[in-house]
Scaffold this motif. Structure first.
Motif, PDB file in Angstrom:
ATOM      1  N   SER A  48       0.923  -1.220   0.016  1.00 20.93           N
ATOM      2  CA  SER A  48      -0.050  -0.118  -0.101  1.00 20.93           C
ATOM      3  C   SER A  48       0.737   1.367  -0.068  1.00 20.93           C
ATOM      4  CB  SER A  48      -0.819  -0.053   1.306  1.00 20.93           C
ATOM      5  OG  SER A  48      -1.329   1.362   1.543  1.00 20.93           O
ATOM      6  N   LEU A  49       0.663   2.135  -0.714  1.00 25.80           N
ATOM      7  CA  LEU A  49       1.378   3.319  -0.986  1.00 25.80           C
ATOM      8  C   LEU A  49       1.163   4.161   0.474  1.00 25.80           C
ATOM      9  CD1 LEU A  49       3.040   5.322  -2.803  1.00 25.80           C
ATOM     10  CD2 LEU A  49       0.823   6.809  -3.017  1.00 25.80           C
ATOM     11  N   TYR A  50      -0.168   4.049   1.199  1.00 31.95           N
ATOM     12  CA  TYR A  50      -0.303   4.696   2.485  1.00 31.95           C
ATOM     13  C   TYR A  50       0.826   4.136   3.281  1.00 31.95           C
ATOM     14  CZ  TYR A  50      -4.500   5.886  -0.219  1.00 31.95           C
ATOM     15  OH  TYR A  50      -5.368   6.474  -1.094  1.00 31.95           O
ATOM     16  N   ASP A  51       0.955   2.810   3.461  1.00 37.40           N
ATOM     17  CA  ASP A  51       1.748   2.051   4.494  1.00 37.40           C
ATOM     18  C   ASP A  51       3.459   2.611   3.977  1.00 37.40           C
ATOM     19  OD1 ASP A  51      -0.028   1.056   5.741  1.00 37.40           O
ATOM     20  OD2 ASP A  51      -0.102  -1.033   4.383  1.00 37.40           O
ATOM     21  N   HIS A  52       3.623   2.457   2.741  1.00 37.38           N
ATOM     22  CA  HIS A  52       5.144   2.835   2.187  1.00 37.38           C
ATOM     23  C   HIS A  52       5.616   4.107   2.768  1.00 37.38           C
ATOM     24  CE1 HIS A  52       8.265   2.273  -0.231  1.00 37.38           C
ATOM     25  NE2 HIS A  52       7.954   3.166  -1.213  1.00 37.38           N
ATOM     26  N   TRP A  53       4.478   4.956   2.768  1.00 36.66           N
ATOM     27  CA  TRP A  53       4.742   6.547   3.006  1.00 36.66           C
ATOM     28  C   TRP A  53       4.341   6.739   4.543  1.00 36.66           C
ATOM     29  CZ3 TRP A  53       2.871   9.960  -1.830  1.00 36.66           C
ATOM     30  CH2 TRP A  53       3.807   9.690  -2.990  1.00 36.66           C
ATOM     31  N   ARG A  54       4.151   5.750   5.033  1.00 39.37           N
ATOM     32  CA  ARG A  54       3.766   5.992   6.528  1.00 39.37           C
ATOM     33  C   ARG A  54       4.551   7.078   7.345  1.00 39.37           C
ATOM     34  NH1 ARG A  54      -0.872   4.656   8.101  1.00 39.37           N
ATOM     35  NH2 ARG A  54      -1.103   3.114   6.806  1.00 39.37           N
ATOM     36  N   GLU A  55       6.063   6.649   7.198  1.00 37.61           N
ATOM     37  CA  GLU A  55       6.997   7.134   8.166  1.00 37.61           C
ATOM     38  C   GLU A  55       7.620   8.650   6.934  1.00 37.61           C
ATOM     39  OE1 GLU A  55       7.319   6.684  11.159  1.00 37.61           O
ATOM     40  OE2 GLU A  55       5.966   5.184  10.887  1.00 37.61           O
ATOM     41  N   GLY A  56       6.968   8.867   5.945  1.00 37.16           N
ATOM     42  CA  GLY A  56       7.466   9.825   5.277  1.00 37.16           C
ATOM     43  C   GLY A  56       7.591   9.399   3.622  1.00 37.16           C
ATOM     44  N   TYR A  57       7.703  10.653   2.876  1.00 39.05           N
ATOM     45  CA  TYR A  57       7.614  10.230   1.388  1.00 39.05           C
ATOM     46  C   TYR A  57       9.142   9.338   1.216  1.00 39.05           C
ATOM     47  CZ  TYR A  57       4.160  13.720   0.718  1.00 39.05           C
ATOM     48  OH  TYR A  57       2.847  14.465   0.681  1.00 39.05           O
ATOM     49  N   GLN A  58       8.787   8.465   0.220  1.00 40.54           N
ATOM     50  CA  GLN A  58       9.961   7.567  -0.321  1.00 40.54           C
ATOM     51  C   GLN A  58       9.719   7.880  -1.988  1.00 40.54           C
ATOM     52  OE1 GLN A  58      12.224   5.819   1.299  1.00 40.54           O
ATOM     53  NE2 GLN A  58      11.155   6.256   3.341  1.00 40.54           N
ATOM     54  N   THR A  59      10.341   8.802  -2.476  1.00 40.16           N
ATOM     55  CA  THR A  59      10.359   9.174  -3.929  1.00 40.16           C
ATOM     56  C   THR A  59      11.455   9.498  -4.507  1.00 40.16           C
ATOM     57  OG1 THR A  59      10.465  11.517  -3.736  1.00 40.16           O
ATOM     58  CG2 THR A  59       8.071  10.373  -3.178  1.00 40.16           C
ATOM     59  N   PHE A  60      11.647   9.479  -5.865  1.00 40.45           N
ATOM     60  CA  PHE A  60      12.686   9.696  -6.780  1.00 40.45           C
ATOM     61  C   PHE A  60      12.141  11.268  -7.558  1.00 40.45           C
ATOM     62  CE2 PHE A  60      15.092   9.323 -10.999  1.00 40.45           C
ATOM     63  CZ  PHE A  60      16.142   9.482 -10.364  1.00 40.45           C
ATOM     64  N   HIS A  61      12.961  11.965  -7.102  1.00 37.76           N
ATOM     65  CA  HIS A  61      12.511  13.542  -7.820  1.00 37.76           C
ATOM     66  C   HIS A  61      11.211  14.047  -7.497  1.00 37.76           C
ATOM     67  CE1 HIS A  61      15.905  13.018 -11.209  1.00 37.76           C
ATOM     68  NE2 HIS A  61      16.372  13.189  -9.914  1.00 37.76           N
ATOM     69  N   GLY A  62      10.716  13.212  -6.353  1.00 40.69           N
ATOM     70  CA  GLY A  62       9.285  13.401  -5.882  1.00 40.69           C
ATOM     71  C   GLY A  62       8.240  13.128  -6.690  1.00 40.69           C
ATOM     72  N   MET A  63       8.426  12.538  -7.716  1.00 42.50           N
ATOM     73  CA  MET A  63       7.353  12.151  -8.930  1.00 42.50           C
ATOM     74  C   MET A  63       7.278  10.751  -8.975  1.00 42.50           C
ATOM     75  SD  MET A  63       7.823  15.079 -11.512  1.00 42.50           S
ATOM     76  CE  MET A  63       9.410  16.073 -11.113  1.00 42.50           C
ATOM     77  N   SER A  64       8.126   9.820  -8.256  1.00 39.82           N
ATOM     78  CA  SER A  64       7.551   8.346  -8.670  1.00 39.82           C
ATOM     79  C   SER A  64       8.054   7.453  -7.265  1.00 39.82           C
ATOM     80  CB  SER A  64       8.197   7.767  -9.804  1.00 39.82           C
ATOM     81  OG  SER A  64       9.739   7.972  -9.914  1.00 39.82           O
ATOM     82  N   SER A  65       7.889   6.329  -7.229  1.00 38.83           N
ATOM     83  CA  SER A  65       8.136   5.576  -5.977  1.00 38.83           C
ATOM     84  C   SER A  65       8.603   4.251  -6.528  1.00 38.83           C
ATOM     85  CB  SER A  65       7.244   5.694  -5.136  1.00 38.83           C
ATOM     86  OG  SER A  65       7.648   5.428  -3.627  1.00 38.83           O
ATOM     87  N   HIS A  66       9.738   3.529  -5.832  1.00 36.37           N
ATOM     88  CA  HIS A  66      10.140   2.239  -6.250  1.00 36.37           C
ATOM     89  C   HIS A  66       8.991   1.138  -5.636  1.00 36.37           C
ATOM     90  CE1 HIS A  66      12.467  -1.280  -6.754  1.00 36.37           C
ATOM     91  NE2 HIS A  66      12.231  -1.661  -5.585  1.00 36.37           N
ATOM     92  N   GLY A  67       8.608   0.269  -6.674  1.00 35.25           N
ATOM     93  CA  GLY A  67       7.490  -0.787  -6.049  1.00 35.25           C
ATOM     94  C   GLY A  67       6.118  -0.288  -6.731  1.00 35.25           C
ATOM     95  N   PHE A  68       6.047   1.079  -7.334  1.00 33.80           N
ATOM     96  CA  PHE A  68       4.757   1.375  -7.992  1.00 33.80           C
ATOM     97  C   PHE A  68       4.967   1.960  -9.357  1.00 33.80           C
ATOM     98  CE2 PHE A  68       4.727   1.687  -3.215  1.00 33.80           C
ATOM     99  CZ  PHE A  68       3.396   1.437  -2.966  1.00 33.80           C
ATOM    100  N   PRO A  69       5.161   0.677 -10.097  1.00 38.01           N
ATOM    101  CA  PRO A  69       5.724   1.177 -11.648  1.00 38.01           C
ATOM    102  C   PRO A  69       4.530   2.016 -12.389  1.00 38.01           C
ATOM    103  CG  PRO A  69       5.722  -1.331 -11.208  1.00 38.01           C
ATOM    104  CD  PRO A  69       5.027  -0.607 -10.186  1.00 38.01           C
ATOM    105  N   GLY A  70       5.107   2.930 -13.059  1.00 43.99           N
ATOM    106  CA  GLY A  70       4.100   3.765 -13.775  1.00 43.99           C
ATOM    107  C   GLY A  70       3.474   4.690 -13.245  1.00 43.99           C
ATOM    108  N   LEU A  71       3.508   4.761 -11.783  1.00 45.88           N
ATOM    109  CA  LEU A  71       2.647   5.630 -11.143  1.00 45.88           C
ATOM    110  C   LEU A  71       3.494   6.814 -10.899  1.00 45.88           C
ATOM    111  CD1 LEU A  71      -0.066   5.925  -9.392  1.00 45.88           C
ATOM    112  CD2 LEU A  71       1.222   5.125  -7.328  1.00 45.88           C
TER     113      LEU A  71
END
Ligand code: NDP
Length: 611
Positions: free
Chosen positions: A471-494
């Protein structure tokens, strides 16, 4: 072109004011912090999901494959869509809960709505659409119209699904697509999803005991009920309020625009104020056609950058007289720039610069406070309307009608700061400072859920599940995990837009434009390379998060601010849950350079293609 530093009072006692600011802040701090607000639930349908502007449309569910779905048809979604079309990506659907494009400008049609930072910067793509706003701060209807024009210009109405809310988004590893399910039973299988749900779009209500016991009429400012008030967005003559006693809860940027209209039309208006906004004069001149004709190509980006330099850089990199905007938003920056230029020293230390910024900040806020004494007749009311906090602790406002409204005999200001808000709501009205105020209608100008604090609550999307059901909500529970703020590992094409570990601009549409351009580039390149999808590597994401956090300055400024959504109601930002979360500290344009250079390399460095 520009203007000189402003004249602000010099006879101010900094230490005494610092103490006063602390006192006023502590008075308002509530131990529940952000939990003091009430989330709008399904039972409170009229406060969110019900659309007062467009009747529901019956349609068959859409079940199909699509390349790109953009969630949200406000400026973030429109700018993402426009950039995709410009990049040659055609198979795009925008899904929007409102009945048309516009986002905030679709929903918010309250009387008096205008943009607050000048439209020549705020209203995007003016040059591309060959459009010039009619005045400096244009009315909401004009901005809404511009949103529709963008939709037409870029062919975004084709494929748009309005009146549609996303229920879930789930990654399917087998098909390498996301499955999007909506409240209309649509089932879209999508390669790329762009989240453009807005940083604060879902209304929230104040946590006041007895909220549901009131027997009169209520609505939130973002769902204005013209059937009840009379008038309409283009003609806000609220004639049906002539025999009504109206209460407004809240005195933020929205209330500043609404209150003059309510004061003019209601039999009686009571404004319940916990914290006053800082309200300056509003210079809202019609656009000068000669000036407009003199503008050279590239003028809007140049103007946006100029606005950012004076409103977003703590120590502006341009001389004061280069400030094009010349208003309250840029005043502190302009004055700092003037002081630095006037200094005898060739170079000032960071401590000296910080001290200058603080003095100019206090000077400007004192100017704002003193003008209240000049405008508001009753000294007690005038004093209550004075903002005692630093500039930018809350959203700066401007209005020529707000403060004079408190001179009307039918308008009462009730200061509820000592009780940290309205005490209670009864069947008949509101209780504050031990007194019951009977009213016919309560209007909640109480703001919006902050996406950074709780993405699930703010977006209303029940599940965003990536690879292996994460869940993205769980993945980010302790803070954003992003690359350049626009994508996140484990969430392809999102892809994400908004305030997530990227460039932060003082004009949000400039930020959405930057993000739209970058995301469109990545999608175009992924498609051109024949891949099914794309996502950042774990390493690239971790490196980016580390970079963001290493560069982040201490957040003492916001921590010391009066409570509000900017600082998690006084709980401090802790960086990760601030309304404007973890921006790239070197600045918006430095971030633009960084991602521009990344694109120029052409190797999608740090991202992996998925076959
Ligand atoms: P805000 O969140 O800024 O304001 C909410 C108001 O409700 C505050 O005054 C708050 O007081 C008050 N409030 C909350 N709980 C209570 C309570 N229990 N008792 C009494 N008062 C209470 O919402 P807005 O809709 O005004 O603005 C949100 C944002 O939207 C702005 O910051 C701005 O970014 C944007 N906006 C932009 C506009 C534009 O460009 N034209 C116009 C309007 C808004 P307190 O301050 O003490 O918390």
């Amino acid at each position: 072109m520009g203007c000189a530093p402003s004249v602000t009072p010099h006879d101010i006692e900094l230490d005494a004011l610092r103490e006063k600011y602390r006192h006023e802040r502590d008075k308002r701090l509530r131990k529940e912090g952000t939990a003091q607000y009430v989330h709008v639930t399904a039972e409170m349908h009229d406060f969110w999901e019900a659309d007062p502007h467009t009747p529901p449309v019956e349609r068959d569910p859409v079940v199909e494959n699509v390349d790109v779905v953009i969630i949200g048809g406000g400026f973030a979604g429109l700018l993402a869509g426009a950039n995709l079309k410009k990049a040659g990506v055609q198979d795009v659907r925008i899904i929007e809960m409102g009945g048309d494009f516009g986002g905030a400008w679709y929903w918010n049609r309250y009387p008096g709505i205008q943009c607050d930072n000048e439209s020549y910067c705020y209203v995007p793509m003016l040059e591309e659409l060959n459009y010039m706003p009619s005045k400096r701060f244009v009315d909401g209807v004009e901005i809404y119209q511009h949103c529709q024009n963008m939709g037409k210009h870029f062919g975004l109405y084709e494929g748009a699904l309005f009146g549609t809310m996303i229920r879930s988004i789930r990654w399917d590893e087998a098909t390498r697509r996301w499955t999007i399910v909506t409240n209309q039973d649509d089932e879209l299988r999508v390669r790329f999803v762009i989240m453009a749900t807005g940083p604060w779009s879902k209304p929230k209500l104040p946590g006041i005991s007895g909220l549901s016991s009131f027997k009169g009429h209520t609505f939130h400012s973002a769902r204005w009920d013209y059937d009840y008030t009379g008038g309409g967005p283009k003609d806000p003559v609220l004639s049906k309020l002539a025999d009504k006693r109206v209460a407004v809860i809240g005195t933020g940027a929205t209330a500043i625009q609404i209150v003059p209209f309510l004061g003019r039309y209601a039999k009686h208006l009571t404004v319940f104020q916990r914290t006053p906004s800082a309200v300056d004069h509003r210079r809202n001149d019609p656009t000068d056609p000669e000036w407009a004709a003199s503008l050279q190509p590239g003028w809007q980006r140049d103007r946006q950058e100029n606005f950012y330099i004076f409103s977003g850089e703590p120590f502006p990199s341009k001389p004061a007289e280069d400030d094009y905007t010349c208003d309250f938003f840029t005043e502190v920056g302009r004055n700092v720039s003037g002081r630095v230029a006037a200094s005898d020293k060739a170079e000032l230390s960071i401590e000296e610069l910080v001290a200058i910024r603080e003095q100019e900040d206090y000077g400007v806020m004192e100017r704002i406070r003193r003008r209240i004494d000049d405008i508001v007749d009753d000294p007690t009311t005038a004093e209550a309307l004075k903002p005692y906090y630093r500039y930018m602790c809350k959203r700066p406002c401007s209005s020529n009608d707000y403060l004079p409204t408190f001179n009307r005999p039918n308008v009462t200001l009730v200061d509820v700061s000592s009780s940290k808000g309205v005490e209670r709501i009864t069947e008949k009205g509101l209780v504050a400072n031990g007194q019951e105020y009977e009213v016919d209608c309560v209007i909640f100008a109480s703001g919006f859920e902050i996406a950074a604090q709780d993405q699930k609550v703010a977006s209303g999307i029940e599940a965003i599940d990536g690879r292996d059901g994460l869940s993205l909500y769980d993945h980010w529970r302790e803070g954003y995990q992003t690359f350049h703020g626009m994508s996140s590992h484990g969430f392809p094409g999102l892809f994400f837009t908004g305030f997530t570990q990227g460039g932060l601009s003082t004009s949000v549409t400039a930020m959405y434009e930057q993000q739209g351009e970058h995301i469109a580039y990545i999608i175009r390149e992924t498609l051109a390379r024949g891949a099914a999808s794309v996502e950042p590597t774990r390493q690239a994401q971790d490196d980016w998060v580390r970079t963001i956090r290493e560069l982040a300055p201490p957040d003492t400024f916001l921590q010391e601010c009066t409570p509000g959504y900017y600082n998690n109601e006084g709980g401090g930002t802790g960086g990760i849950r601030a309304a404007v979360s973890e921006p790239y500290a070197p600045g918006f344009y430095k971030f633009g350079e960084l991602i521009g250079e990344w694109r120029d390399k052409g190797d999608l460095g740090g991202m992996m293609l998925i076959d």
